[in-house]
Design an enzyme around this catalytic site. Structure first.
Site, PDB file in Angstrom:
ATOM      1  N   SER A 141       5.797 -15.692 -52.748  1.00 30.38           N
ATOM      2  CA  SER A 141       5.736 -16.758 -51.756  1.00 30.38           C
ATOM      3  C   SER A 141       4.827 -16.376 -50.609  1.00 30.38           C
ATOM      4  O   SER A 141       4.730 -15.195 -50.246  1.00 30.38           O
ATOM      5  CB  SER A 141       7.157 -16.990 -51.234  1.00 30.38           C
ATOM      6  OG  SER A 141       7.141 -17.807 -50.102  1.00 30.38           O
TER       7      SER A 141
ATOM      8  N   TYR B 104      15.256 -13.655 -47.343  1.00 34.97           N
ATOM      9  CA  TYR B 104      14.642 -14.285 -48.521  1.00 34.97           C
ATOM     10  C   TYR B 104      13.230 -13.725 -48.741  1.00 34.97           C
ATOM     11  O   TYR B 104      12.873 -13.291 -49.837  1.00 34.97           O
ATOM     12  CB  TYR B 104      14.600 -15.815 -48.367  1.00 34.97           C
ATOM     13  CG  TYR B 104      13.657 -16.468 -49.342  1.00 34.97           C
ATOM     14  CD1 TYR B 104      13.961 -16.522 -50.700  1.00 34.97           C
ATOM     15  CD2 TYR B 104      12.429 -16.986 -48.916  1.00 34.97           C
ATOM     16  CE1 TYR B 104      13.065 -17.086 -51.609  1.00 34.97           C
ATOM     17  CE2 TYR B 104      11.540 -17.545 -49.813  1.00 34.97           C
ATOM     18  CZ  TYR B 104      11.862 -17.595 -51.164  1.00 34.97           C
ATOM     19  OH  TYR B 104      10.972 -18.141 -52.055  1.00 34.97           O
TER      20      TYR B 104
ATOM     21  N   LYS C 242      11.302 -11.160 -51.818  1.00 31.96           N
ATOM     22  CA  LYS C 242      10.027 -11.379 -52.536  1.00 31.96           C
ATOM     23  C   LYS C 242       9.105 -10.169 -52.357  1.00 31.96           C
ATOM     24  O   LYS C 242       8.472  -9.710 -53.307  1.00 31.96           O
ATOM     25  CB  LYS C 242       9.352 -12.655 -52.029  1.00 31.96           C
ATOM     26  CG  LYS C 242      10.117 -13.937 -52.338  1.00 31.96           C
ATOM     27  CD  LYS C 242      10.141 -14.222 -53.837  1.00 31.96           C
ATOM     28  CE  LYS C 242      11.015 -15.396 -54.178  1.00 31.96           C
ATOM     29  NZ  LYS C 242      11.149 -15.635 -55.622  1.00 31.96           N
TER      30      LYS C 242
HETATM   31  P1  NAD Z   1      14.798 -23.995 -57.525  1.00 34.97           P
HETATM   32  O1  NAD Z   1      16.015 -23.570 -56.775  1.00 34.97           O
HETATM   33  O2  NAD Z   1      14.600 -25.437 -57.777  1.00 34.97           O
HETATM   34  O3  NAD Z   1      14.705 -23.209 -58.914  1.00 34.97           O
HETATM   35  C1  NAD Z   1      15.196 -21.910 -59.075  1.00 34.97           C
HETATM   36  C2  NAD Z   1      16.104 -21.943 -60.299  1.00 34.97           C
HETATM   37  O4  NAD Z   1      16.620 -20.635 -60.545  1.00 34.97           O
HETATM   38  C3  NAD Z   1      17.306 -22.866 -60.123  1.00 34.97           C
HETATM   39  O5  NAD Z   1      17.346 -23.789 -61.204  1.00 34.97           O
HETATM   40  C4  NAD Z   1      18.508 -21.922 -60.138  1.00 34.97           C
HETATM   41  O6  NAD Z   1      19.637 -22.522 -60.733  1.00 34.97           O
HETATM   42  C5  NAD Z   1      17.963 -20.748 -60.945  1.00 34.97           C
HETATM   43  N1  NAD Z   1      18.601 -19.459 -60.660  1.00 34.97           N
HETATM   44  C6  NAD Z   1      18.824 -18.872 -59.464  1.00 34.97           C
HETATM   45  N2  NAD Z   1      19.406 -17.683 -59.624  1.00 34.97           N
HETATM   46  C7  NAD Z   1      19.587 -17.504 -60.963  1.00 34.97           C
HETATM   47  C8  NAD Z   1      20.167 -16.487 -61.761  1.00 34.97           C
HETATM   48  N3  NAD Z   1      20.682 -15.390 -61.195  1.00 34.97           N
HETATM   49  N4  NAD Z   1      20.163 -16.633 -63.104  1.00 34.97           N
HETATM   50  C9  NAD Z   1      19.644 -17.734 -63.678  1.00 34.97           C
HETATM   51  N5  NAD Z   1      19.101 -18.740 -62.979  1.00 34.97           N
HETATM   52  C10 NAD Z   1      19.071 -18.620 -61.628  1.00 34.97           C
HETATM   53  O7  NAD Z   1      13.529 -23.403 -56.722  1.00 34.97           O
HETATM   54  P2  NAD Z   1      11.977 -23.693 -56.942  1.00 34.97           P
HETATM   55  O8  NAD Z   1      11.483 -24.397 -55.722  1.00 34.97           O
HETATM   56  O9  NAD Z   1      11.722 -24.250 -58.277  1.00 34.97           O
HETATM   57  O10 NAD Z   1      11.438 -22.205 -56.853  1.00 34.97           O
HETATM   58  C11 NAD Z   1      11.132 -21.447 -58.001  1.00 34.97           C
HETATM   59  C12 NAD Z   1      10.680 -20.068 -57.572  1.00 34.97           C
HETATM   60  O11 NAD Z   1       9.553 -20.188 -56.712  1.00 34.97           O
HETATM   61  C13 NAD Z   1      11.711 -19.272 -56.786  1.00 34.97           C
HETATM   62  O12 NAD Z   1      11.606 -17.927 -57.155  1.00 34.97           O
HETATM   63  C14 NAD Z   1      11.298 -19.472 -55.346  1.00 34.97           C
HETATM   64  O13 NAD Z   1      11.716 -18.396 -54.543  1.00 34.97           O
HETATM   65  C15 NAD Z   1       9.789 -19.492 -55.505  1.00 34.97           C
HETATM   66  N6  NAD Z   1       9.092 -20.203 -54.424  1.00 34.97           N
HETATM   67  C16 NAD Z   1       9.450 -21.490 -54.112  1.00 34.97           C
HETATM   68  C17 NAD Z   1       8.802 -22.160 -53.090  1.00 34.97           C
HETATM   69  C18 NAD Z   1       9.223 -23.549 -52.674  1.00 34.97           C
HETATM   70  O14 NAD Z   1       8.972 -23.939 -51.540  1.00 34.97           O
HETATM   71  N7  NAD Z   1       9.830 -24.344 -53.553  1.00 34.97           N
HETATM   72  C19 NAD Z   1       7.760 -21.526 -52.399  1.00 34.97           C
HETATM   73  C20 NAD Z   1       7.414 -20.226 -52.753  1.00 34.97           C
HETATM   74  C21 NAD Z   1       8.091 -19.572 -53.776  1.00 34.97           C
HETATM   75  C1  WQD Z   2       6.927 -27.287 -43.223  1.00 37.55           C
HETATM   76  C2  WQD Z   2       6.616 -27.740 -41.807  1.00 37.55           C
HETATM   77  C3  WQD Z   2       8.341 -27.170 -40.246  1.00 37.55           C
HETATM   78  C4  WQD Z   2      11.420 -29.785 -41.958  1.00 37.55           C
HETATM   79  C5  WQD Z   2       9.493 -22.837 -46.405  1.00 37.55           C
HETATM   80  C6  WQD Z   2       9.993 -21.440 -46.593  1.00 37.55           C
HETATM   81  C7  WQD Z   2       9.012 -20.646 -47.411  1.00 37.55           C
HETATM   82  C8  WQD Z   2       8.650 -21.355 -48.725  1.00 37.55           C
HETATM   83  C9  WQD Z   2       8.319 -22.797 -48.501  1.00 37.55           C
HETATM   84  C10 WQD Z   2       9.878 -20.455 -50.555  1.00 37.55           C
HETATM   85  C11 WQD Z   2       6.984 -26.703 -40.756  1.00 37.55           C
HETATM   86  C12 WQD Z   2       8.219 -28.675 -40.377  1.00 37.55           C
HETATM   87  C13 WQD Z   2      10.245 -29.109 -41.711  1.00 37.55           C
HETATM   88  C14 WQD Z   2      11.856 -30.773 -41.031  1.00 37.55           C
HETATM   89  C15 WQD Z   2       9.900 -30.345 -39.702  1.00 37.55           C
HETATM   90  N1  WQD Z   2       9.726 -21.342 -49.657  1.00 37.55           N
HETATM   91  N2  WQD Z   2       9.489 -29.380 -40.600  1.00 37.55           N
HETATM   92  N3  WQD Z   2      11.074 -31.018 -39.935  1.00 37.55           N
HETATM   93  O1  WQD Z   2       8.808 -23.510 -43.393  1.00 37.55           O
HETATM   94  O2  WQD Z   2       6.433 -23.658 -44.274  1.00 37.55           O
HETATM   95  O3  WQD Z   2       8.220 -22.812 -45.732  1.00 37.55           O
HETATM   96  O4  WQD Z   2       9.307 -23.431 -47.691  1.00 37.55           O
HETATM   97  O5  WQD Z   2       9.259 -19.425 -50.715  1.00 37.55           O
HETATM   98  O6  WQD Z   2       9.626 -19.424 -47.647  1.00 37.55           O
HETATM   99  O7  WQD Z   2      10.134 -20.833 -45.312  1.00 37.55           O
HETATM  100  O8  WQD Z   2       8.168 -25.217 -45.194  1.00 37.55           O
HETATM  101  O9  WQD Z   2       8.805 -27.539 -45.661  1.00 37.55           O
HETATM  102  O10 WQD Z   2      10.412 -26.082 -44.352  1.00 37.55           O
HETATM  103  O11 WQD Z   2       8.281 -26.823 -43.278  1.00 37.55           O
HETATM  104  O12 WQD Z   2       9.231 -30.611 -38.689  1.00 37.55           O
HETATM  105  O13 WQD Z   2      12.911 -31.407 -41.179  1.00 37.55           O
HETATM  106  O14 WQD Z   2       7.432 -28.887 -41.514  1.00 37.55           O
HETATM  107  O15 WQD Z   2       8.599 -26.798 -38.900  1.00 37.55           O
HETATM  108  O16 WQD Z   2       6.010 -26.802 -39.730  1.00 37.55           O
HETATM  109  P1  WQD Z   2       7.893 -23.764 -44.524  1.00 37.55           P
HETATM  110  P2  WQD Z   2       9.005 -26.444 -44.688  1.00 37.55           P
END
Ligand code: NAD
Ligand code: WQD
Length: 338
Positions: free
Chosen positions: A124, A148, A152
């Site tokens: 991430s 979190y 990562k």
């Molecule tokens: P999500 O929560 O929709 O998907 C993650 C899935 O993993 C879920 O379906 C959950 O049930 C499953 N899971 C969690 N722990 C588990 C375990 N111990 N065993 C089996 N399954 C398990 O999240 P997402 O948004 O699809 O994110 C996917 C990946 O990408 C994650 O690793 C997340 O950290 C990473 N990521 C997400 C974002 C974002 O903003 N969505 C940004 C950067 C990185």
């Molecule tokens: C985006 C912008 C907020 C909600 C997060 C995690 C990061 C990654 C992605 C997994 C920011 C603003 C948000 C609201 C708002 N996840 N905001 N009102 O914070 O960049 O990243 O998700 O890896 O780890 O921290 O994304 O969508 O929460 O926010 O004004 O109700 O929107 O302040 O500027 P962020 P976000």
């Protein structure tokens, strides 16, 4: 390839399964359904005409993971399974470290036991922390500011050590920026539990009348309009990035880190306006205080992924908003309706 996708029924996992199946790969899926719904699987089948082999299992359960590798000739793993809520990770660090870090240790140990050494890992942008110059390149210093993010960073470090110990491994560390959007069919998308923590699902829930108004977290940042700027990326572009990363790691051993973003930042208010344009629905909002830990600006330099993976994001914010809206408006209760 036969690809094991962990966290396959989650938001990014489901979109990636669709692209993998469409490209002709076979998919073995594992998820414990901690943050997703099993109904996703029938939607994937509907979109691709193909089945994934699904295991409802926890990656912390070594016996189950062993069984999955024993029953399938897995070529590579795409590892999404993780808990991802920043505030939850602050409140429950032990659960987060255990699930994300121990889960990955367990998975990698079983991979090694079964001779599978190719892994694409969901990292991430959050590993970069807040105080660096933009755009972020992959060699920017790592300084995550919450548990979190630290899970990562730790997992990236662990995978580097695994590669150092055995150069037969092939690892891609993908640092996603801000995934939004949904499959253009409107059949799969993001379905968060409870109150959404992220901007786009909050906006879409306001648009369908589930929430009254958006609270913009601060308008006094050093940005053009004072609101936070982020690098939003369409989830289908993100999914195709995984296919390119798989090609890269299948070509030979090594460890590679890539930013997956568009390279362009948009402010909260720009996103609100883009969403209103795409949906025709107006989004009431008010300006609130800053959210602790929020950076003013975060966007990436995606050059490395473009040159080494031949991948680039092709979908702009209008498409991101349109697809998010289609998903939310056609599925106001997410997957609940079946
Ligand atoms: P999500 O929560 O929709 O998907 C993650 C899935 O993993 C879920 O379906 C959950 O049930 C499953 N899971 C969690 N722990 C588990 C375990 N111990 N065993 C089996 N399954 C398990 O999240 P997402 O948004 O699809 O994110 C996917 C990946 O990408 C994650 O690793 C997340 O950290 C990473 N990521 C997400 C974002 C974002 O903003 N969505 C940004 C950067 C990185
Ligand atoms: C985006 C912008 C907020 C909600 C997060 C995690 C990061 C990654 C992605 C997994 C920011 C603003 C948000 C609201 C708002 N996840 N905001 N009102 O914070 O960049 O990243 O998700 O890896 O780890 O921290 O994304 O969508 O929460 O926010 O004004 O109700 O929107 O302040 O500027 P962020 P976000």
């Amino acid at each position: 390839m036969m690809v094991l996708v962990t966290g396959a029924t989650g938001y990014i996992g489901a979109h990636t399964c669709v692209e993998l199946l469409a490209a002709g790969h076979d998919v073995v899926a594992v998820d414990n359904l901690a943050n997703s719904k099993v109904q996703v699987l029938s939607r994937i089948r509907e979109l691709t005409g193909r089945d994934v082999r699904f295991y409802e299992a926890d990656i912390l359960d070594g016996g189950q993971v062993d069984r999955i590798f024993g029953e399938n000739a897995i070529d590579a793993v795409v590892h999404f399974a993780a808990l991802k809520s920043v505030p939850e990770s602050v409140a429950e660090p032990l659960r987060y470290y255990h699930n994300n870090v121990t889960g990955t240790l367990n998975l990698c140990a079983r991979m090694a036991r079964h001779g599978v050494r190719r892994i694409v890992f969901s990292s991430s942008a959050t590993v970069y922390g807040a105080s660096v110059t933009m755009p972020l390149t992959e060699d920017a210093p790592l300084a995550p500011v919450n548990p979190y993010g630290r899970t990562k960073e730790m997992i990236e470090r662990i995978l580097r050590d695994v590669y150092e110990s055995d150069n037969a491994w092939s690892v891609a560390l993908l640092r996603y920026f801000n995934p939004v959007g949904a499959h253009p069919s409107g059949r799969i998308g993001e379905d968060p539990n409870g109150v959404p923590g992220n901007l786009m699902p909050y906006i879409t829930q306001v648009a369908v009348g589930k929430r009254q108004e958006l609270v913009v977290f601060g308008d006094d940042f050093e940005t053009d309009d004072g609101t936070g700027v982020r690098d939003y990326i369409h989830v289908v572009d993100l999914a195709t990035g995984h296919l390119k990363a798989l090609d890269r790691i299948a070509a030979g051993p090594g460890i590679h880190t890539y930013n997956l973003g568009t390279g362009t930042g948009y402010s909260v208010l720009e996103m609100v306006r883009a969403f209103e344009r795409a949906s025709g629905v107006s989004i009431p909002y008010r300006i609130g205080g800053r959210r602790p830990g929020d950076a003013a600006v975060s966007y990436c330099d995606p050059t490395k992924a473009r040159t080494e993976l031949a991948w680039t994001a092709t979908r702009g914010i209008d498409e991101m908003c349109l697809d998010s809206w289609r998903w939310q408006s056609q599925n106001p209760r997410g997957y609940e309706a079946g």
